[in-house]
Design an enzyme around this catalytic site. Structure first.
Site, short mmCIF file in Angstrom:
data_model
loop_
_atom_site.label_atom_id
_atom_site.label_comp_id
_atom_site.label_asym_id
_atom_site.label_seq_id
_atom_site.Cartn_x
_atom_site.Cartn_y
_atom_site.Cartn_z
N ARG A 30 0.84 -1.20 0.00
CA ARG A 30 0.00 0.00 0.00
C ARG A 30 0.87 1.25 0.00
O ARG A 30 1.83 1.35 0.76
CB ARG A 30 -0.93 0.01 1.22
CG ARG A 30 -1.92 -1.14 1.19
CD ARG A 30 -2.91 -1.09 2.30
NE ARG A 30 -3.74 -2.30 2.31
CZ ARG A 30 -4.63 -2.59 3.25
NH1 ARG A 30 -4.82 -1.77 4.26
NH2 ARG A 30 -5.33 -3.72 3.17
N ARG B 269 2.41 1.03 10.29
CA ARG B 269 1.91 1.45 8.98
C ARG B 269 3.05 1.34 7.97
O ARG B 269 3.88 2.23 7.86
CB ARG B 269 1.38 2.89 9.05
CG ARG B 269 0.45 3.26 7.92
CD ARG B 269 -0.12 4.64 8.14
NE ARG B 269 -0.98 4.71 9.30
CZ ARG B 269 -2.27 4.38 9.32
NH1 ARG B 269 -2.85 3.92 8.22
NH2 ARG B 269 -2.99 4.47 10.42
N GLU C 186 -6.25 -1.04 15.62
CA GLU C 186 -6.91 -1.96 14.68
C GLU C 186 -5.96 -3.08 14.23
O GLU C 186 -4.81 -2.82 13.87
CB GLU C 186 -7.40 -1.19 13.46
CG GLU C 186 -8.06 -2.08 12.40
CD GLU C 186 -8.08 -1.45 11.03
OE1 GLU C 186 -8.13 -2.21 10.05
OE2 GLU C 186 -8.01 -0.21 10.93
N SER D 58 -10.32 -5.83 10.15
CA SER D 58 -11.62 -5.28 9.76
C SER D 58 -12.39 -6.38 9.05
O SER D 58 -11.87 -6.97 8.10
CB SER D 58 -11.47 -4.08 8.82
OG SER D 58 -11.12 -2.91 9.53
N ARG E 294 0.86 -6.57 12.65
CA ARG E 294 0.26 -5.98 13.85
C ARG E 294 0.11 -7.02 14.95
O ARG E 294 0.18 -6.68 16.14
CB ARG E 294 -1.07 -5.32 13.50
CG ARG E 294 -0.86 -4.11 12.59
CD ARG E 294 -2.04 -3.17 12.54
NE ARG E 294 -1.68 -1.97 11.80
CZ ARG E 294 -2.41 -0.85 11.79
NH1 ARG E 294 -3.52 -0.79 12.49
NH2 ARG E 294 -2.01 0.19 11.10
#
Length: 429
Positions: free
Chosen positions: A266, A281, A353, A356, A395
């Site tokens: 990403r 990130r 987070e 999701s 994560r």
């Protein structure tokens, strides 16, 4: 992708859904584009129908030896033939304008989604586990950067920056093995206990696949292009969901459940200045993805099931977490309803987070032309698609390091990971 016919049937509900997402009403604009499309397409069709009718009349005129009439009719056919390409082009342009406009609009939220402008409107659904009292907890990078492995640290951002720039990391030794162990553990859990089929998909996909799951055209700047014809996948959701594109399944084949452990890429174009330290990130990270393809009647239940599968990862790792229902203003573009799982990270003293889980309804299916044939209905219907992280490996690694840290700087290996770590009970320090 929205169905313009459904928007026409209930424009007020469509506009309300957009307003709940913080957008202006768009039904009038879209219906205007659809009206223009209908006029343009109708003009092209009428011209073609007139040409067909004239051909019959020419034959009748010639049979009656009425040459003057035949000549006049042929002249009209020639004129229609000359204008046909322009009429067809106008119809196509009008259809393309409508499709492009629809492609830029997010999914409308379900009726049970809390209404809110941003993350402050999210609703905590439940907690699991009690955060341990860790005196002066360190963040993951403070721990792992202190571990020396060969020519550098176990978590080496400087070495990665030399190779690739910012937002990359090199993991070494036992830490690299723990990252691999986490991914393998997740795959084994989802395939062995949760009934998902493991898939090893391509990491490069075409425009059509990215359009199908709605990364394109809206989020082009967040993606990494790979040459003129391909993109690096931002998530395995893209290839896994597109496995059913341009197909008509039988109802007996559903639900389909896929899982894949892949690198993800990403650009993080909208995240400048956020989480610049550590692994939270990154431009490249590993994730164990879950995808389900279901009937409309079973998608809500499948959403709850997928959430439970993702939660099981954290429960077996004994990591405290909470589940949050995202509000209308914080959901992803393709989502109809989303649950976020947020894991406790002691170094930051907050929940972050880690997964999701979203149900998209038929939003992606319409873009992909993914349908199924119901047992007791005429004609195919669009499937419903769901996706979730089961979970983000990097994560999870962060959460293990921070929650299992010891006063001497070492980290206890969670019991469920020890078989994947050659029996190691502790790393680092």
């Amino acid at each position: 992708m929205h169905d313009i016919r459904l928007i026409r049937e209930n424009p007020a509900a469509f506009d309300q859904g957009l307003q709940h997402r913080g957008l202006v009403p768009l039904s009038a604009t879209l219906l205007g584009l659809d009206d223009a499309r209908k006029v343009a397409v109708s003009a092209a069709q009428e011209a073609q129908e007139r040409r067909n009718a004239l051909s019959k009349e020419i034959g009748a005129a010639k049979k009656a030896r009425d040459e003057a009439r035949a000549e006049a009719l042929m002249a009209e056919v020639a004129s229609l033939k000359d204008t046909a390409p322009a009429l067809e082009a106008t119809g196509k342009e009008a259809s393309d304008r409508l499709r492009e406009a629809l492609a830029e609009i997010p999914n409308t939220p379900g009726s049970d989604v809390p209404v809110g402008a941003d993350e402050h409107g999210n609703v905590v659904r439940h907690h699991w586990g009690e955060p341990a009292a860790i005196p002066d907890p360190k963040q993951h990078f403070e721990l792992a950067e202190a571990w020396r492995v060969g020519i550098g640290s176990a978590m080496d951002f400087d070495a990665a920056a030399k190779l690739s720039g910012s937002r990359f990391v090199v993991l070494r030794g036992q830490l690299a093995r723990m990252e691999r162990a986490l991914g393998q553990f997740m795959l084994d859990l989802h395939t062995g206990e949760h009934g998902y089929t493991e898939v090893s998909p391509p990491l490069l996909v075409r425009d059509e696949a990215m359009f199908g799951t709605a990364q394109l055209p809206k989020f082009r700047d967040d993606q990494f292009a790979a040459g003129a014809d391909h993109w690096l996948i931002p998530t395995a959701e893209v290839p896994l969901t597109n496995l059913v594109c341009d197909s008509i399944l039988s109802e007996e084949e559903l639900p389909l459940r896929f899982t894949a452990l892949t690198p993800c890429f990403r650009a993080e174009a909208g995240a400048a200045g956020r989480d610049t330290r550590g692994m939270l990130r990154q431009h490249q990270f590993s994730k164990c993805e879950l995808v389900s393809i279901t009937t409309p009647e079973t998608s809500a239940g499948e959403h709850e099931r997928m959430l439970a599968c993702a939660e099981a990862v954290l429960r077996k790792l004994e990591l405290p977490y909470r589940v949050v229902t995202l509000c209308t203003g914080d959901m992803g573009f393709a989502s109809r309803k989303t649950y976020d799982i947020e894991v406790w990270v002691p170094g930051q003293g907050t929940y972050r987070e880690i997964s999701s889980c979203s149900v998209c309804g038929d939003f992606q299916a319409r873009r992909m032309e993914a349908r199924y044939r119901p047992k007791e209905a005429k004609g195919p219907r669009y499937v419903h698609t769901l996706n979730g992280s089961g979970v983000a490996v990097g994560r999870a690694l962060i959460a293990v390091l921070e929650n299992y840290q010891q006063p001497d700087g070492s980290v206890v290996v969670p019991e469920v990971l020890r078989p994947y770590m050659g029996g190691l009970e502790r790393i680092g320090g």
